[in-house]
Write a protein that holds these residues in place. Structure first.
Motif, mmCIF file in Angstrom:
data_model
loop_
_atom_site.group_PDB
_atom_site.id
_atom_site.type_symbol
_atom_site.label_atom_id
_atom_site.label_comp_id
_atom_site.label_asym_id
_atom_site.label_seq_id
_atom_site.Cartn_x
_atom_site.Cartn_y
_atom_site.Cartn_z
ATOM 1 N N GLY A 74 0.800 -1.221 0.000
ATOM 2 C CA GLY A 74 0.000 0.000 0.000
ATOM 3 C C GLY A 74 0.826 1.261 0.000
ATOM 4 N N PHE A 75 2.149 1.111 0.179
ATOM 5 C CA PHE A 75 3.042 2.279 0.196
ATOM 6 C C PHE A 75 3.562 2.518 -1.215
ATOM 7 N N MET A 190 0.338 12.182 7.350
ATOM 8 C CA MET A 190 -0.493 12.199 6.142
ATOM 9 C C MET A 190 -0.777 10.772 5.658
ATOM 10 N N PHE A 191 0.268 9.941 5.665
ATOM 11 C CA PHE A 191 0.084 8.582 5.149
ATOM 12 C C PHE A 191 -0.868 7.782 6.033
ATOM 13 N N THR A 192 -0.720 7.934 7.356
ATOM 14 C CA THR A 192 -1.614 7.198 8.252
ATOM 15 C C THR A 192 -3.040 7.737 8.208
ATOM 16 N N THR A 193 -3.193 9.014 7.855
ATOM 17 C CA THR A 193 -4.525 9.627 7.817
ATOM 18 C C THR A 193 -5.216 9.416 6.475
ATOM 19 N N PHE A 194 -4.475 9.615 5.389
ATOM 20 C CA PHE A 194 -5.082 9.592 4.053
ATOM 21 C C PHE A 194 -4.677 8.370 3.228
ATOM 22 N N LEU A 214 -5.478 17.318 11.455
ATOM 23 C CA LEU A 214 -5.026 18.404 10.581
ATOM 24 C C LEU A 214 -4.157 19.392 11.355
ATOM 25 N N THR A 215 -4.512 19.638 12.613
ATOM 26 C CA THR A 215 -3.707 20.552 13.434
ATOM 27 C C THR A 215 -2.306 19.982 13.656
ATOM 28 N N ALA A 216 -2.236 18.678 13.951
ATOM 29 C CA ALA A 216 -0.928 18.043 14.161
ATOM 30 C C ALA A 216 -0.081 18.126 12.897
ATOM 31 N N ILE A 217 -0.694 17.817 11.749
ATOM 32 C CA ILE A 217 0.046 17.906 10.481
ATOM 33 C C ILE A 217 0.477 19.339 10.213
ATOM 34 N N GLY A 218 -0.440 20.295 10.448
ATOM 35 C CA GLY A 218 -0.126 21.704 10.205
ATOM 36 C C GLY A 218 1.011 22.201 11.073
#
Length: 631
Positions: A74-75, A190-194, A214-218
Motif C-alpha cells: 500500500g506504500f 499524512m500517510f496514516t490519515t489519508f 489536521l492541526t498536528a500535520i499543520g
C-alpha cells in the motif's frame, strides 16, 4: 509539453554532475557551462509558462509521471511532477534569478581557484529547489527539501578554510535538521490519515480528516517552514550563513531557499484551512519574526548581516500572510516574488560594494561610495526604495496588500496583526535608510589596513552590474505589473483560492498609514545617521540595542535552553541508566551470583553431607505428613 517538465530539474542536475566529477580539465569553462545550463532551465520554464497562458485557469495544471519509485504494497512513492500556477511562479523565479546570480558569480568568483566546484554547487541547488516546487507529492518534495539543505551546507561553507564559514555551515545544517524532522513527521501523519502523500488526494480529502489530525500535520509543517525559512524559533542560522560568498546570500537567503517554507504552507493551504489553531500558530510566528528580524537589522554594522535581518523580517511578512488563509495566500506569494527581485539585487549590490572595498563588510568603514560606484548606487537604491514600500515600486504593492489582509482578518486579531505589520514597515524604512546613508552618503571613512593597503573603491565589471540592473527593473516594475487588473490574483486564485476579508479600514487609509510610518522611519534614520558623523566605534547603546547586536540573544537562548538543557537531560538519563537500568541488571546478576555461591556449598562431594541432607529431607517429609493427618 508535459515531457519538458522533468527537464527543468534534469538540466541543472546534469550540470552539477559534470562540474563536480569532471575534474580540473573543466576549470576554464566550468563557470560558463553552469551558467548556460541554468539559463536553459529558465528557457524551458518560459516555454512551459507561455503554453500555460494559452489555457484556461482550471486546465493549466500539467502532470508528468516518470516511474514508481517505491512500490511496496500500500506504500506507493512515485517520481512524478505537477506544474500549476503556483509551482510555475517558483520555477520562473528560481531559474530566472538563479541564472542572473550565475552570471554575477562569473565576475565575483573570478579569482577563486575552486570556481568550477562553486558553479557545480549552484547548479545542484537550483536542481534541488526546482524538484521541491514541481514534485507532485510530499515524499518527493522531501527529497528536494533535503537536497536544498545539502547544497546550502556546501555553499555556506564553501570557504571552509575559514573556521567561521565551516561553523556557520554546520549550524545551518543542524538547525534545518530540526525543521526536517517536522516535515518527516507530517508526511508520516499524512500517510496514516489519508493512505497517501500525493498532493491531489491529500488536499482534496483534507476536509474529511478530524481537526486534531489536521492541526498536528499543520504544526509539523510549520516546524519545517521555520527551519528552512529562518523563522522564530529556528532563525539563528541565517545571520551566520552570511559567511558564504555573497552570490550564495542572494540565491539562498533572498530568492529561493528561505522561501521554501512559504511555498510549503501555501501548497498545503487545504490542511491549514481545516486547522484554525495551526493557522493561529503560523500568523503568530510570522508576526513575531517580522519584528524580530527588523529589530536585529537595525543594529548590524555588517552590511550582509543587516540584509540578513531584513530577509528574516520580510519572510515573516510572507508567513504571516500565508497564515491568514485564503485572505493572504496570493499576497504572500506576490511579496515573495517582488522580494526575490529587490532582495537579490540588494545582496548583489552589497557584494559589489565588497568587491570594490577589498571585501570589507563593516559599513562604518564605507561612506560616500555613490561617487565611486554609480551603477551599484542606483541599482541598490532602487532595491532600497522597493523594500521600504516607496509608492510605485514593487514592494509598495505587495507589502501594502499584506498589511491590508492583516487588518481584514477582523476583530482584535486583525488590529494586532495589522499594527505589527505597520510597525515592521516603519522599522524597515529605518534600518534600510541607515544602510543607504552609511554606505553611499557622507564622507569617506575607510582607512589603510595593518599592512598599509587602502581600499580603492571602483565599479564592478559588467558581468556583475548587468544582473544588478535586470533585478533593479524587477524591483521597480514587478509589483505594478502584478497589480494591474489584479492579474497576479487571477493567476494564482485557481490554485490557492482567495477570499476578501472585512477590514475595518479602507485600502486608502491603510496606504496612508503605511506612508506615514515610512516617512517617520526614514526621517529618524536621517536624524541619526544623515546629519551626524558616523562614529568609528559603535556607542554602547541601550539595552535593546546591545541585545539586537547579539541577535536578540537567540544564540544565548539556544545555548541555555538547548545546549545546557541537553547536557542536563543527558546527565539525568545517564544517572537513571546507571542507577536504575544498570542497577537492576547488576543487582540481579549479583543476587544470582550470591545465591549460586551459597548453593554451591551444598554440592561439596562428601557422602556424609549428602546422607545428612537426605535424612533432613526425610524428616521434613515425615513431619509434614503427620501434620497434615493431624489437621
Amino acid at each position: 509539453m508535459e515531457n519538458l517538465i522533468g527537464l527543468l530539474v534534469a538540466v541543472p542536475l546534469l550540470g552539477a554532475a559534470i562540474l563536480l566529477t569532471g575534474g580540473r580539465r573543466l576549470d576554464r569553462i566550468g563557470h560558463w557551462l553552469g551558467t548556460i545550463l541554468a539559463a536553459v532551465s529558465f528557457g524551458i520554464g518560459a516555454v512551459l509558462f507561455f503554453d500555460m497562458l494559452g489555457k484556461s485557469g482550471e486546465d493549466r495544471t500539467m502532470y508528468s509521471h516518470l516511474f514508481s519509485w517505491v512500490p511496496v504494497g500500500g506504500f506507493q512513492a512515485d517520481i512524478g511532477f505537477q506544474l500549476d500556477q503556483l509551482s510555475m511562479t517558483f520555477v520562473l523565479l528560481i531559474s530566472g534569478v538563479g541564472t542572473l546570480i550565475h552570471i554575477y558569480s562569473i565576475g565575483y568568483m573570478e579569482h577563486d581557484e575552486r570556481r568550477r566546484r562553486f558553479f557545480g554547487y549552484l547548479n545542484l541547488f537550483v536542481a534541488a529547489m526546482l524538484l521541491l516546487v514541481i514534485a507532485d507529492n510530499y515524499f518527493l518534495l522531501y527529497v528536494g527539501w533535503e537536497g536544498v539543505g545539502l547544497a546550502s551546507y556546501l555553499l555556506i561553507g564553501f570557504w571552509q578554510h575559514k573556521p567561521s564559514a565551516a561553523t556557520a555551515a554546520k549550524k545551518a545544517f543542524l538547525v534545518n535538521r530540526v525543521g526536517d524532522v517536522g516535515l518527516s513527521i507530517a508526511i508520516m501523519l499524512m500517510f496514516t490519515t489519508f493512505g497517501t502523500f500525493s498532493f491531489q488526494p491529500v488536499l482534496a480529502h483534507a476536509g474529511d480528516a478530524s481537526e486534531g489530525k489536521l492541526t498536528a500535520i499543520g504544526l509539523m509543517l510549520l516546524l519545517a517552514a521555520c527551519g528552512k525559512s529562518a523563522q522564530v524559533p529556528l532563525q539563528s542560522w541565517l545571520g551566520d550563513a552570511m559567511e558564504g560568498p555573497t552570490p550564495v546570500s542572494a540565491l539562498i537567503h533572498a530568492a529561493t531557499m528561505v522561501t521554501a517554507g512559504v511555498y510549503l504552507i501555501t501548497r498545503s493551504g487545504a490542511i491549514f484551512n481545516g486547522a484554525p489553531d495551526a493557522q493561529v500558530a503560523v500568523v503568530t510566528v510570522g508576526a513575531v519574526t517580522l519584528l524580530f528580524g527588523a529589530i536585529v537589522g537595525c543594529a548590524k554594522d555588517d552590511i550582509k548581516k543587516a540584509l540578513a535581518g531584513s530577509t528574516m523580517s520580510q519572510i515573516g511578512y510572507m508567513i504571516m500572510a500565508a497564515g491568514l488563509g485564503p485572505i493572504g495566500y496570493v499576497f504572500a506569494i506576490m511579496h515573495l516574488v517582488t522580494h526575490g527581485f529587490f532582495k537579490a539585487g540588494l545582496f548583489l549590490g552589497a557584494g559589489s560594494v565588497m568587491h570594490g572595498m577589498n571585501d570589507e563588510v563593516d559599513m562604518r568603514k564605507y561612506g560616500g561610495l555613490r561617487k565611486y560606484m554609480p551603477v551599484t548606487f542606483v541599482t541598490f537604491g532602487l532595491g532600497y526604495l522597493a523594500i521600504i514600500g516607496f509608492p510605485g515600486l514593487s514592494g509598495f504593492f505587495s507589502k501594502d496588500k499584506i498589511i491590508e489582509a492583516a487588518f481584514a482578518k477582523g476583530g482584535t486579531e486583525g488590529w494586532i496583526l495589522g499594527g505589527a505589520a505597520l510597525l515592521g514597515a516603519a522599522i524597515t524604512a529605518f534600518y534600510m535608510t541607515r544602510v543607504m546613508l552609511m554606505t553611499f552618503f557622507g564622507e569617506k571613512r575607510w582607512e589603510a589596513d595593518a599592512e598599509g593597503h587602502e581600499p580603492h573603491p571602483h565599479e564592478s565589471p559588467k558581468s556583475m552590474t548587468i544582473p544588478m540592473i535586470v533585478l533593479a527593473f524587477g524591483s521597480v516594475f514587478a509589483g505594478g505589473l502584478f497589480s494591474l487588473n489584479s492579474s497576479f490574483l487571477k493567476w494564482l486564485e485557481p490554485v490557492t483560492g482567495h477570499e476578501e476579508g472585512h477590514s475595518p479600514l479602507s485600502a486608502t487609509t491603510v496606504t496612508a498609514g503605511t506612508m506615514v510610518v515610512l516617512v517617520i522611519g526614514v526621517a529618524l534614520a536621517w536624524l541619526m545617521y544623515g546629519r551626524k558623523a558616523v562614529p568609528a566605534v559603535a556607542p554602547r547603546g541601550s539595552l535593546l540595542t546591545r541585545a539586537a547586536r547579539r541577535d536578540l540573544l537567540q544564540d544565548d537562548f539556544n545555548h541555555v535552553v538547548l545546549v545546557r538543557g541537553g547536557e542536563h537531560l543527558t546527565r539525568s538519563l545517564v544517572y537513571l541508566d546507571h542507577s536504575l537500568v544498570d542497577g537492576a541488571v547488576n543487582g540481579t546478576a549479583a543476587g544470582v551470583g550470591g545465591l549460586s555461591g551459597r548453593m554451591r556449598k551444598l554440592q561439596n562431594g562428601y557422602v556424609r553431607s549428602y546422607a545428612v541432607s537426605m535424612l533432613g529431607g526425610t524428616a521434613v517429609l515425615v513431619a509434614a505428613t503427620l501434620l497434615m493427618r493431624a489437621v
